[in-house]
Write a protein that holds these residues in place. Sequence first.
Motif, PDB file in Angstrom:
ATOM      1  N   PRO A 103       0.843  -1.204   0.000  1.00 47.44           N
ATOM      2  CA  PRO A 103       0.000   0.000   0.000  1.00 47.44           C
ATOM      3  C   PRO A 103       0.880   1.256   0.000  1.00 47.44           C
ATOM      4  O   PRO A 103       1.817   1.368   0.781  1.00 47.44           O
ATOM      5  CB  PRO A 103      -0.791  -0.110   1.302  1.00 47.44           C
ATOM      6  N   LEU A 104       0.591   2.169  -0.903  1.00 49.12           N
ATOM      7  CA  LEU A 104       1.377   3.390  -0.995  1.00 49.12           C
ATOM      8  C   LEU A 104       0.914   4.411   0.037  1.00 49.12           C
ATOM      9  O   LEU A 104      -0.284   4.636   0.211  1.00 49.12           O
ATOM     10  CB  LEU A 104       1.248   3.999  -2.393  1.00 49.12           C
ATOM     11  N   GLU A 105       1.877   5.019   0.704  1.00 50.30           N
ATOM     12  CA  GLU A 105       1.602   6.112   1.633  1.00 50.30           C
ATOM     13  C   GLU A 105       1.930   7.417   0.911  1.00 50.30           C
ATOM     14  O   GLU A 105       3.077   7.660   0.547  1.00 50.30           O
ATOM     15  CB  GLU A 105       2.454   5.975   2.898  1.00 50.30           C
ATOM     16  N   VAL A 106       0.912   8.235   0.702  1.00 46.49           N
ATOM     17  CA  VAL A 106       1.057   9.477  -0.051  1.00 46.49           C
ATOM     18  C   VAL A 106       0.605  10.638   0.825  1.00 46.49           C
ATOM     19  O   VAL A 106      -0.467  10.582   1.436  1.00 46.49           O
ATOM     20  CB  VAL A 106       0.226   9.447  -1.349  1.00 46.49           C
ATOM     21  N   VAL A 107       1.416  11.684   0.895  1.00 48.27           N
ATOM     22  CA  VAL A 107       1.055  12.858   1.687  1.00 48.27           C
ATOM     23  C   VAL A 107       0.829  14.056   0.768  1.00 48.27           C
ATOM     24  O   VAL A 107       1.349  14.116  -0.345  1.00 48.27           O
ATOM     25  CB  VAL A 107       2.134  13.197   2.742  1.00 48.27           C
ATOM     26  N   PHE A 108       0.030  14.990   1.269  1.00 45.46           N
ATOM     27  CA  PHE A 108      -0.267  16.208   0.515  1.00 45.46           C
ATOM     28  C   PHE A 108      -0.550  17.327   1.506  1.00 45.46           C
ATOM     29  O   PHE A 108      -0.782  17.087   2.703  1.00 45.46           O
ATOM     30  CB  PHE A 108      -1.464  15.994  -0.420  1.00 45.46           C
ATOM     31  N   CYS A 130      -3.814   8.249   1.234  1.00 45.21           N
ATOM     32  CA  CYS A 130      -3.489   9.667   1.080  1.00 45.21           C
ATOM     33  C   CYS A 130      -3.768  10.397   2.389  1.00 45.21           C
ATOM     34  O   CYS A 130      -4.869  10.296   2.934  1.00 45.21           O
ATOM     35  CB  CYS A 130      -4.289  10.287  -0.063  1.00 45.21           C
ATOM     36  N   ARG A 131      -2.771  11.126   2.867  1.00 51.96           N
ATOM     37  CA  ARG A 131      -2.864  11.758   4.183  1.00 51.96           C
ATOM     38  C   ARG A 131      -2.488  13.227   4.089  1.00 51.96           C
ATOM     39  O   ARG A 131      -1.489  13.597   3.472  1.00 51.96           O
ATOM     40  CB  ARG A 131      -1.925  11.020   5.150  1.00 51.96           C
ATOM     41  N   GLU A 137       6.456  22.110   4.050  1.00 59.28           N
ATOM     42  CA  GLU A 137       7.722  21.621   4.590  1.00 59.28           C
ATOM     43  C   GLU A 137       7.544  20.242   5.226  1.00 59.28           C
ATOM     44  O   GLU A 137       8.373  19.354   5.036  1.00 59.28           O
ATOM     45  CB  GLU A 137       8.271  22.602   5.618  1.00 59.28           C
ATOM     46  N   ALA A 138       6.449  20.053   5.958  1.00 63.12           N
ATOM     47  CA  ALA A 138       6.183  18.750   6.566  1.00 63.12           C
ATOM     48  C   ALA A 138       5.957  17.684   5.497  1.00 63.12           C
ATOM     49  O   ALA A 138       6.341  16.517   5.673  1.00 63.12           O
ATOM     50  CB  ALA A 138       4.966  18.844   7.487  1.00 63.12           C
ATOM     51  N   VAL A 139       5.353  18.070   4.384  1.00 63.42           N
ATOM     52  CA  VAL A 139       5.125  17.142   3.271  1.00 63.42           C
ATOM     53  C   VAL A 139       6.464  16.665   2.706  1.00 63.42           C
ATOM     54  O   VAL A 139       6.683  15.463   2.522  1.00 63.42           O
ATOM     55  CB  VAL A 139       4.273  17.828   2.183  1.00 63.42           C
ATOM     56  N   PHE A 140       7.364  17.597   2.429  1.00 66.67           N
ATOM     57  CA  PHE A 140       8.682  17.231   1.902  1.00 66.67           C
ATOM     58  C   PHE A 140       9.462  16.382   2.908  1.00 66.67           C
ATOM     59  O   PHE A 140      10.101  15.389   2.538  1.00 66.67           O
ATOM     60  CB  PHE A 140       9.469  18.491   1.549  1.00 66.67           C
ATOM     61  N   GLU A 141       9.413  16.762   4.184  1.00 68.30           N
ATOM     62  CA  GLU A 141      10.138  16.019   5.219  1.00 68.30           C
ATOM     63  C   GLU A 141       9.628  14.589   5.344  1.00 68.30           C
ATOM     64  O   GLU A 141      10.404  13.657   5.566  1.00 68.30           O
ATOM     65  CB  GLU A 141      10.012  16.732   6.564  1.00 68.30           C
ATOM     66  N   VAL A 143       8.502  12.619   3.066  1.00 68.29           N
ATOM     67  CA  VAL A 143       9.072  11.781   2.004  1.00 68.29           C
ATOM     68  C   VAL A 143      10.574  11.617   2.210  1.00 68.29           C
ATOM     69  O   VAL A 143      11.119  10.517   2.064  1.00 68.29           O
ATOM     70  CB  VAL A 143       8.770  12.381   0.618  1.00 68.29           C
ATOM     71  N   GLN A 144      11.252  12.696   2.566  1.00 70.91           N
ATOM     72  CA  GLN A 144      12.706  12.647   2.749  1.00 70.91           C
ATOM     73  C   GLN A 144      13.096  11.626   3.814  1.00 70.91           C
ATOM     74  O   GLN A 144      14.083  10.888   3.666  1.00 70.91           O
ATOM     75  CB  GLN A 144      13.219  14.027   3.159  1.00 70.91           C
ATOM     76  N   THR A 145      12.339  11.550   4.908  1.00 69.79           N
ATOM     77  CA  THR A 145      12.672  10.646   6.011  1.00 69.79           C
ATOM     78  C   THR A 145      12.194   9.219   5.779  1.00 69.79           C
ATOM     79  O   THR A 145      12.524   8.321   6.555  1.00 69.79           O
ATOM     80  CB  THR A 145      12.073  11.159   7.320  1.00 69.79           C
ATOM     81  N   GLY A 146      11.399   8.991   4.722  1.00 64.89           N
ATOM     82  CA  GLY A 146      10.887   7.654   4.451  1.00 64.89           C
ATOM     83  C   GLY A 146       9.594   7.341   5.161  1.00 64.89           C
ATOM     84  O   GLY A 146       9.076   6.228   5.055  1.00 64.89           O
ATOM     85  N   GLU A 147       9.029   8.309   5.869  1.00 64.03           N
ATOM     86  CA  GLU A 147       7.738   8.085   6.523  1.00 64.03           C
ATOM     87  C   GLU A 147       6.643   7.847   5.489  1.00 64.03           C
ATOM     88  O   GLU A 147       5.708   7.091   5.711  1.00 64.03           O
ATOM     89  CB  GLU A 147       7.394   9.293   7.394  1.00 64.03           C
ATOM     90  N   SER A 148       6.758   8.511   4.338  1.00 69.91           N
ATOM     91  CA  SER A 148       5.815   8.340   3.230  1.00 69.91           C
ATOM     92  C   SER A 148       6.581   7.977   1.968  1.00 69.91           C
ATOM     93  O   SER A 148       7.764   8.297   1.830  1.00 69.91           O
ATOM     94  CB  SER A 148       5.026   9.634   2.988  1.00 69.91           C
TER      95      SER A 148
END
Length: 296
Positions: A103-108, A130-131, A137-141, A143-148
């Motif tokens: 399942p893909l975790e996608v943030v926006f 989708c969350r 900035e939180a969106v980019f972070e 993905v950068q940290t691997g949370e999403s």
Amino acid sequence: MSDLDKAAALEQEAELKVLRDRIDSVDRHIHQLLNDRARLAQQVAEVKERYRAADETPVFYRPEREAQVLRAVMARNEGPLENETVARLFREIMSVCLALEEPLEVVFLGPEGTFTQQAAQKHFGQAAHCRALTSLEAVFESVQTGESHYAVVPIEVEDAGLIRHTLDLFRRFDLFICGEVELAPEVAASATARCPRYLVVGREAIGASGEDKTSLLLECRDEAGALHELLAPFHRRRISLTRLETRSSGEHDWQTLFYIDFEGHASESGVRELLDELDTLDIKVKFLGSYPKAVL
């Protein structure tokens, strides 16, 4: 009801029953094929898990592969369903099959119910998780940290141009553009009104799909002839720009930031040569990614 009307009603019902029986048969066949496809998706996941290196995370979502599948769907469509309608159906099929693999975790950028959420669901389908988050900035972070796995961020809105904060975050984070999403404008003030555009952001560069764009951020001194020098390598190679935006870098008044979209993929020889030449100029170059052109 007259005897004639009753006879016509019975005849109609008999014809409808034949058609409904055929629809039921087709539905059963579609259902079987959907499950066959889902099982194949599970087998793909098993193969990727079996052959992955010990320190490697398998990649289940392949944006370039999805774009190729959707283009093929539209190319072979014979109607009466419209090309985009059929492609949207297949996107949902791929979404639920991918969810069986991972399942893909996608943030926006929230709140929920925004156009950005619509863009995320349009691109990834309803099976993706989708969350909403409270800041870009939180969106980019995330993905950068691997949370999403991925993020969907606004880059261009109707009649307002590029989202500057998004560009600033691309400068700060080491992420790649993996795709683009276009939404039809709510009200088109003119025939040339742009569609709101969103970018899909991930941690890995992706392969070529056959119909791709590349995006760059270029920073150079604000002086006479700078733009000409910057664009000359594109002109020599007949590389078509699809977007060029200019603004102050925000850090030094004497520097200018250029956001450029152009046709082609970084794996192509002409684009590789272009990037190599840009690196020799007195400018800062940040490769944002090569990715499939929006299919839907």
